[in-house]
Design a protein around this motif. Structure first.
Motif, PDB file in Angstrom:
ATOM      1  N   GLU A  76      -6.069 -26.273   2.776  1.00  0.00           N
ATOM      2  CA  GLU A  76      -6.672 -27.563   2.414  1.00  0.00           C
ATOM      3  C   GLU A  76      -7.660 -28.012   3.511  1.00  0.00           C
ATOM      4  N   THR A 127     -11.177 -26.691   3.547  1.00  0.00           N
ATOM      5  CA  THR A 127     -12.154 -27.241   2.592  1.00  0.00           C
ATOM      6  C   THR A 127     -12.857 -28.478   3.156  1.00  0.00           C
ATOM      7  N   ARG A 128     -12.339 -29.027   4.253  1.00  0.00           N
ATOM      8  CA  ARG A 128     -12.985 -30.222   4.827  1.00  0.00           C
ATOM      9  C   ARG A 128     -12.767 -30.248   6.337  1.00  0.00           C
TER      10      ARG A 128
END
Ligand code: HEM
Length: 415
Positions: A216, A219-220
Motif C-alpha cells: 500500500e 502506491t503513495r
C-alpha cells in the motif's frame, strides 16, 4: 580442561531452578534464583544443552566478539525438523535483523538507518504530548479510585510512538500490540508447544499485515520510514518482491522490538519510583537525575533478561570448552547483579557510572535505544512534575516467562 560435565544432582537442581524461574512467582523476584545459578560458576551447563552465563565480563565478551554468532537460518536448519527452531515463527524471526550475521547483518543494518538527533527531536515533541494525555487519563481514573499504570500508560506510550512513526493507522494499534504479546514466545528461552503454536498464528497475521502495508505504501511513497526503506531497498535489490520482503522484515521487527521491551522499562521504572517515597523526593528535588534513574532501572531489572548466541567455532569461555554451534544463554538480568562488576548490586543506586547490557552490545546493539530512552525520560520527568504522589495498591504480577519480562499490572492510587 574439558567441557563442563555437571553431576546429575546439579542438572536436576538447574531444571528445578528454571521451573521456578518461569512461574509468575519466580518472575516476581528472580534474583535469588540467579544468585543460586551464579554459585555454580560464571558459565555453567544448561540441562537442555549449551551453557548459562551469569558473569558480566563473560556476557560482555560474548556480545562484543566475532567468535559468537546469532542463531541464524542456517543454524536453525542444522538443529533438525523436530525442534522448536523449525517452527514457522522461528524461521520467520530468523530472517529479521537481530538474527542475521555479517555480512548480511551489516547490509541490512546500514539500510535500516538510525535514530539521529534530528529524528529524536521530531519524535520528542509528539512523545511529550502523548505522555501528557496519558497522565491526564490516569489522573481522571485516580480521582475515582485506583488505576492500572501498566495498562493506562506503559502499554500505550510505545505503540502510540512507534505506530505514529511508522504511519500505522491508530485503529490497528491494539490488535498489533496483542499480536506482539503472542509472537514473543518464539523468542523465549523455553517455549512450550502451545506457546509456539500461538507465536506461529500471530506471526502469520503480522506477515500478512506488514506485506499489505508495504504494498500500500508503495502506491503513495512519502517521507515516512517505510517509504524511505522502500526507496533504499529498491536501490539495493533489483527484484521488487525481494525488496518488499526486506522492508517487511524491517518494519515487522521494529514494531516487535519497540513494544514489550519499552512497556516493561516504563512499568519497572514507575514501580521503582512509586514504591520508595525517598526516591520520588530525591528526583523531585533533582530532576537532572532523571537520565541516571532510567539507566539504573535498565541495570537493576532490564526488560530482556536473556540474550543468546552460538559459538562460530570450538572455543573456551571462562575456562569452559564450548564446541562450534553450541548455544550460550547470556543471563543479562543475573549479569547485572554480578558483584565482580557492580558494588552492592542489589542496591538501586543513582550514583553508578554508565554501563549495562540492557541494550545488548557489539554489532547488535539496540537500534532503538535513543527512542526507548526518550520515552522513559519524558515519562519520568512529567511524572515528578505533573503528578501528585502515588502509592502502590498491591504488588504487581509478572507474566510467567524467563527472557522477556512483562508486568501484567501496576495498580496505584493517590497517596
Ligand atoms: C527499553 C526498551 C528496549 C530494550 C531493553 C531493547 C533491547 C534490545 C536488545 C537486548 C537487543 C539485542 C538483541 C541481541 O543482541 O540479540 C535489541 C536489538 C534491537 N532493537 Fe531494541 N530494545 C528496546 C527498544 C527498542 C525500540 C524502541 C526499537 C525500535 C524503535 C528497538 C529496535 C531494535 C532493533 C531494530 C534491534 C536489532 C539490532 C541488530 O540486531 O542490529 N529496540 N534491543
Amino acid at each position: 580442561m574439558g567441557s563442563v560435565t555437571s553431576p546429575i544432582s546439579d542438572r536436576r537442581a538447574t531444571v528445578a531452578l528454571f521451573s521456578r524461574l518461569r512461574t509468575a512467582q519466580g518472575q516476581a523476584d528472580p534474583f535469588p534464583l540467579y544468585a543460586e545459578l551464579r554459585s555454580r560458576g560464571d558459565v555453567s551447563p544448561a540441562p537442555w544443552g549449551g551453557f548459562l552465563v551469569t558473569g558480566f565480563g563473560a556476557c560482555d565478551q560474548v556480545l562484543r566478539s566475532g567468535t559468537w554468532l546469532e542463531p541464524d537460518t542456517g543454524w536453525r536448519e542444522r538443529q533438525g525438523e523436530r525442534t522448536r527452531w523449525s517452527a514457522p515463527s522461528s524461521r520467520e524471526i530468523s530472517r529479521t535483523l537481530p538474527a542475521l550475521n555479517p555480512p548480511e547483518h551489516t547490509r541490512v543494518r546500514r539500510a535500516a538507518g538510525t535514530f539521529d538527533r534530528g529524528t529524536i527531536e521530531q519524535i520528542g515533541s509528539r512523545v511529550s504530548r502523548v505522555v501528557d494525555g496519558l497522565l491526564d487519563s490516569l489522573m481522571d481514573q485516580l480521582h475515582t479510585g485506583e488505576a492500572d499504570f501498566a495498562a493506562l500508560v506503559s502499554e500505550e506510550l510505545p505503540i502510540a510512538t512507534i505506530g505514529d512513526w511508522l504511519g500505522l493507522p491508530s485503529a490497528d494499534w491494539s490488535r498489533l500490540r496483542e499480536l506482539t504479546h503472542d509472537q514473543v514466545f518464539t523468542q523465549e528461552l523455553l517455549p512450550s508447544a502451545s506457546q509456539l503454536a500461538r507465536s506461529d498464528v500471530a506471526m502469520a497475521e503480522l506477515r500478512a499485515y506488514f506485506l499489505d502495508l508495504v504494498a500500500e505504501r508503495r502506491t503513495r511513497l512519502g517521507d515516512d520510514p517505510v517509504s524511505r526503506w522502500i526507496r533504499t531497498w529498491d536501490e539495493l535489490e533489483p527484484d521488487q518482491d525481494r525488496a518488499d520482503e526486506a522492508v517487511y522484515f524491517l518494519a515487522l521487527f521494529v514494531l516487535l522490538a519497540a513494544l514489550e521491551t519499552t512497556s516493561t522499562l516504563l512499568s519497572t521504572m514507575a514501580l521503582l519510583l512509586i514504591e520508595d517515597p525517598d526516591r520520588w523526593s530525591l528526583l523531585a528535588e533533582q530532576p537532572d537525575l532523571v537520565p541516571a534513574f532510567v539507566e539504573e532501572s535498565l541495570r537493576y531489572d532490564p526488560p530482556t533478561h536473556v540474550i543468546s548466541r552460538v559459538a562460530a567455532q570450538d572455543c573456551v569461555l571462562e575456562g569452559v570448552e564450548v564446541r562450534a554451534d553450541e548455544m550460550v544463554h547470556l543471563m543479562v538480568g543475573a549479569a547485572h547483579q554480578d558483584p565482580a562488576r557492580y558494588r552492592a548490586p542489589d542496591r538501586f543506586d543513582l550514583s553508578r557510572g554508565p554501563g549495562h547490557l540492557a541494550f545488548s552490545g557489539g554489532i547488535h546493539y539496540c537500534l532503538g535505544a535513543p527512542l526507548a530512552r526518550l520515552e522513559a525520560q519524558t515519562l519520568l520527568s512529567r511524572m515528578i512534575t505533573h503528578l501528585p504522589r502515588l502509592t502502590l495498591v498491591r504488588r504487581p504480577s509478572w507474566a510467567p516467562r524467563v527472557a522477556f519480562r512483562r508486568l501484567l499490572n501496576l495498580d496505584v492510587a493517590l497517596a
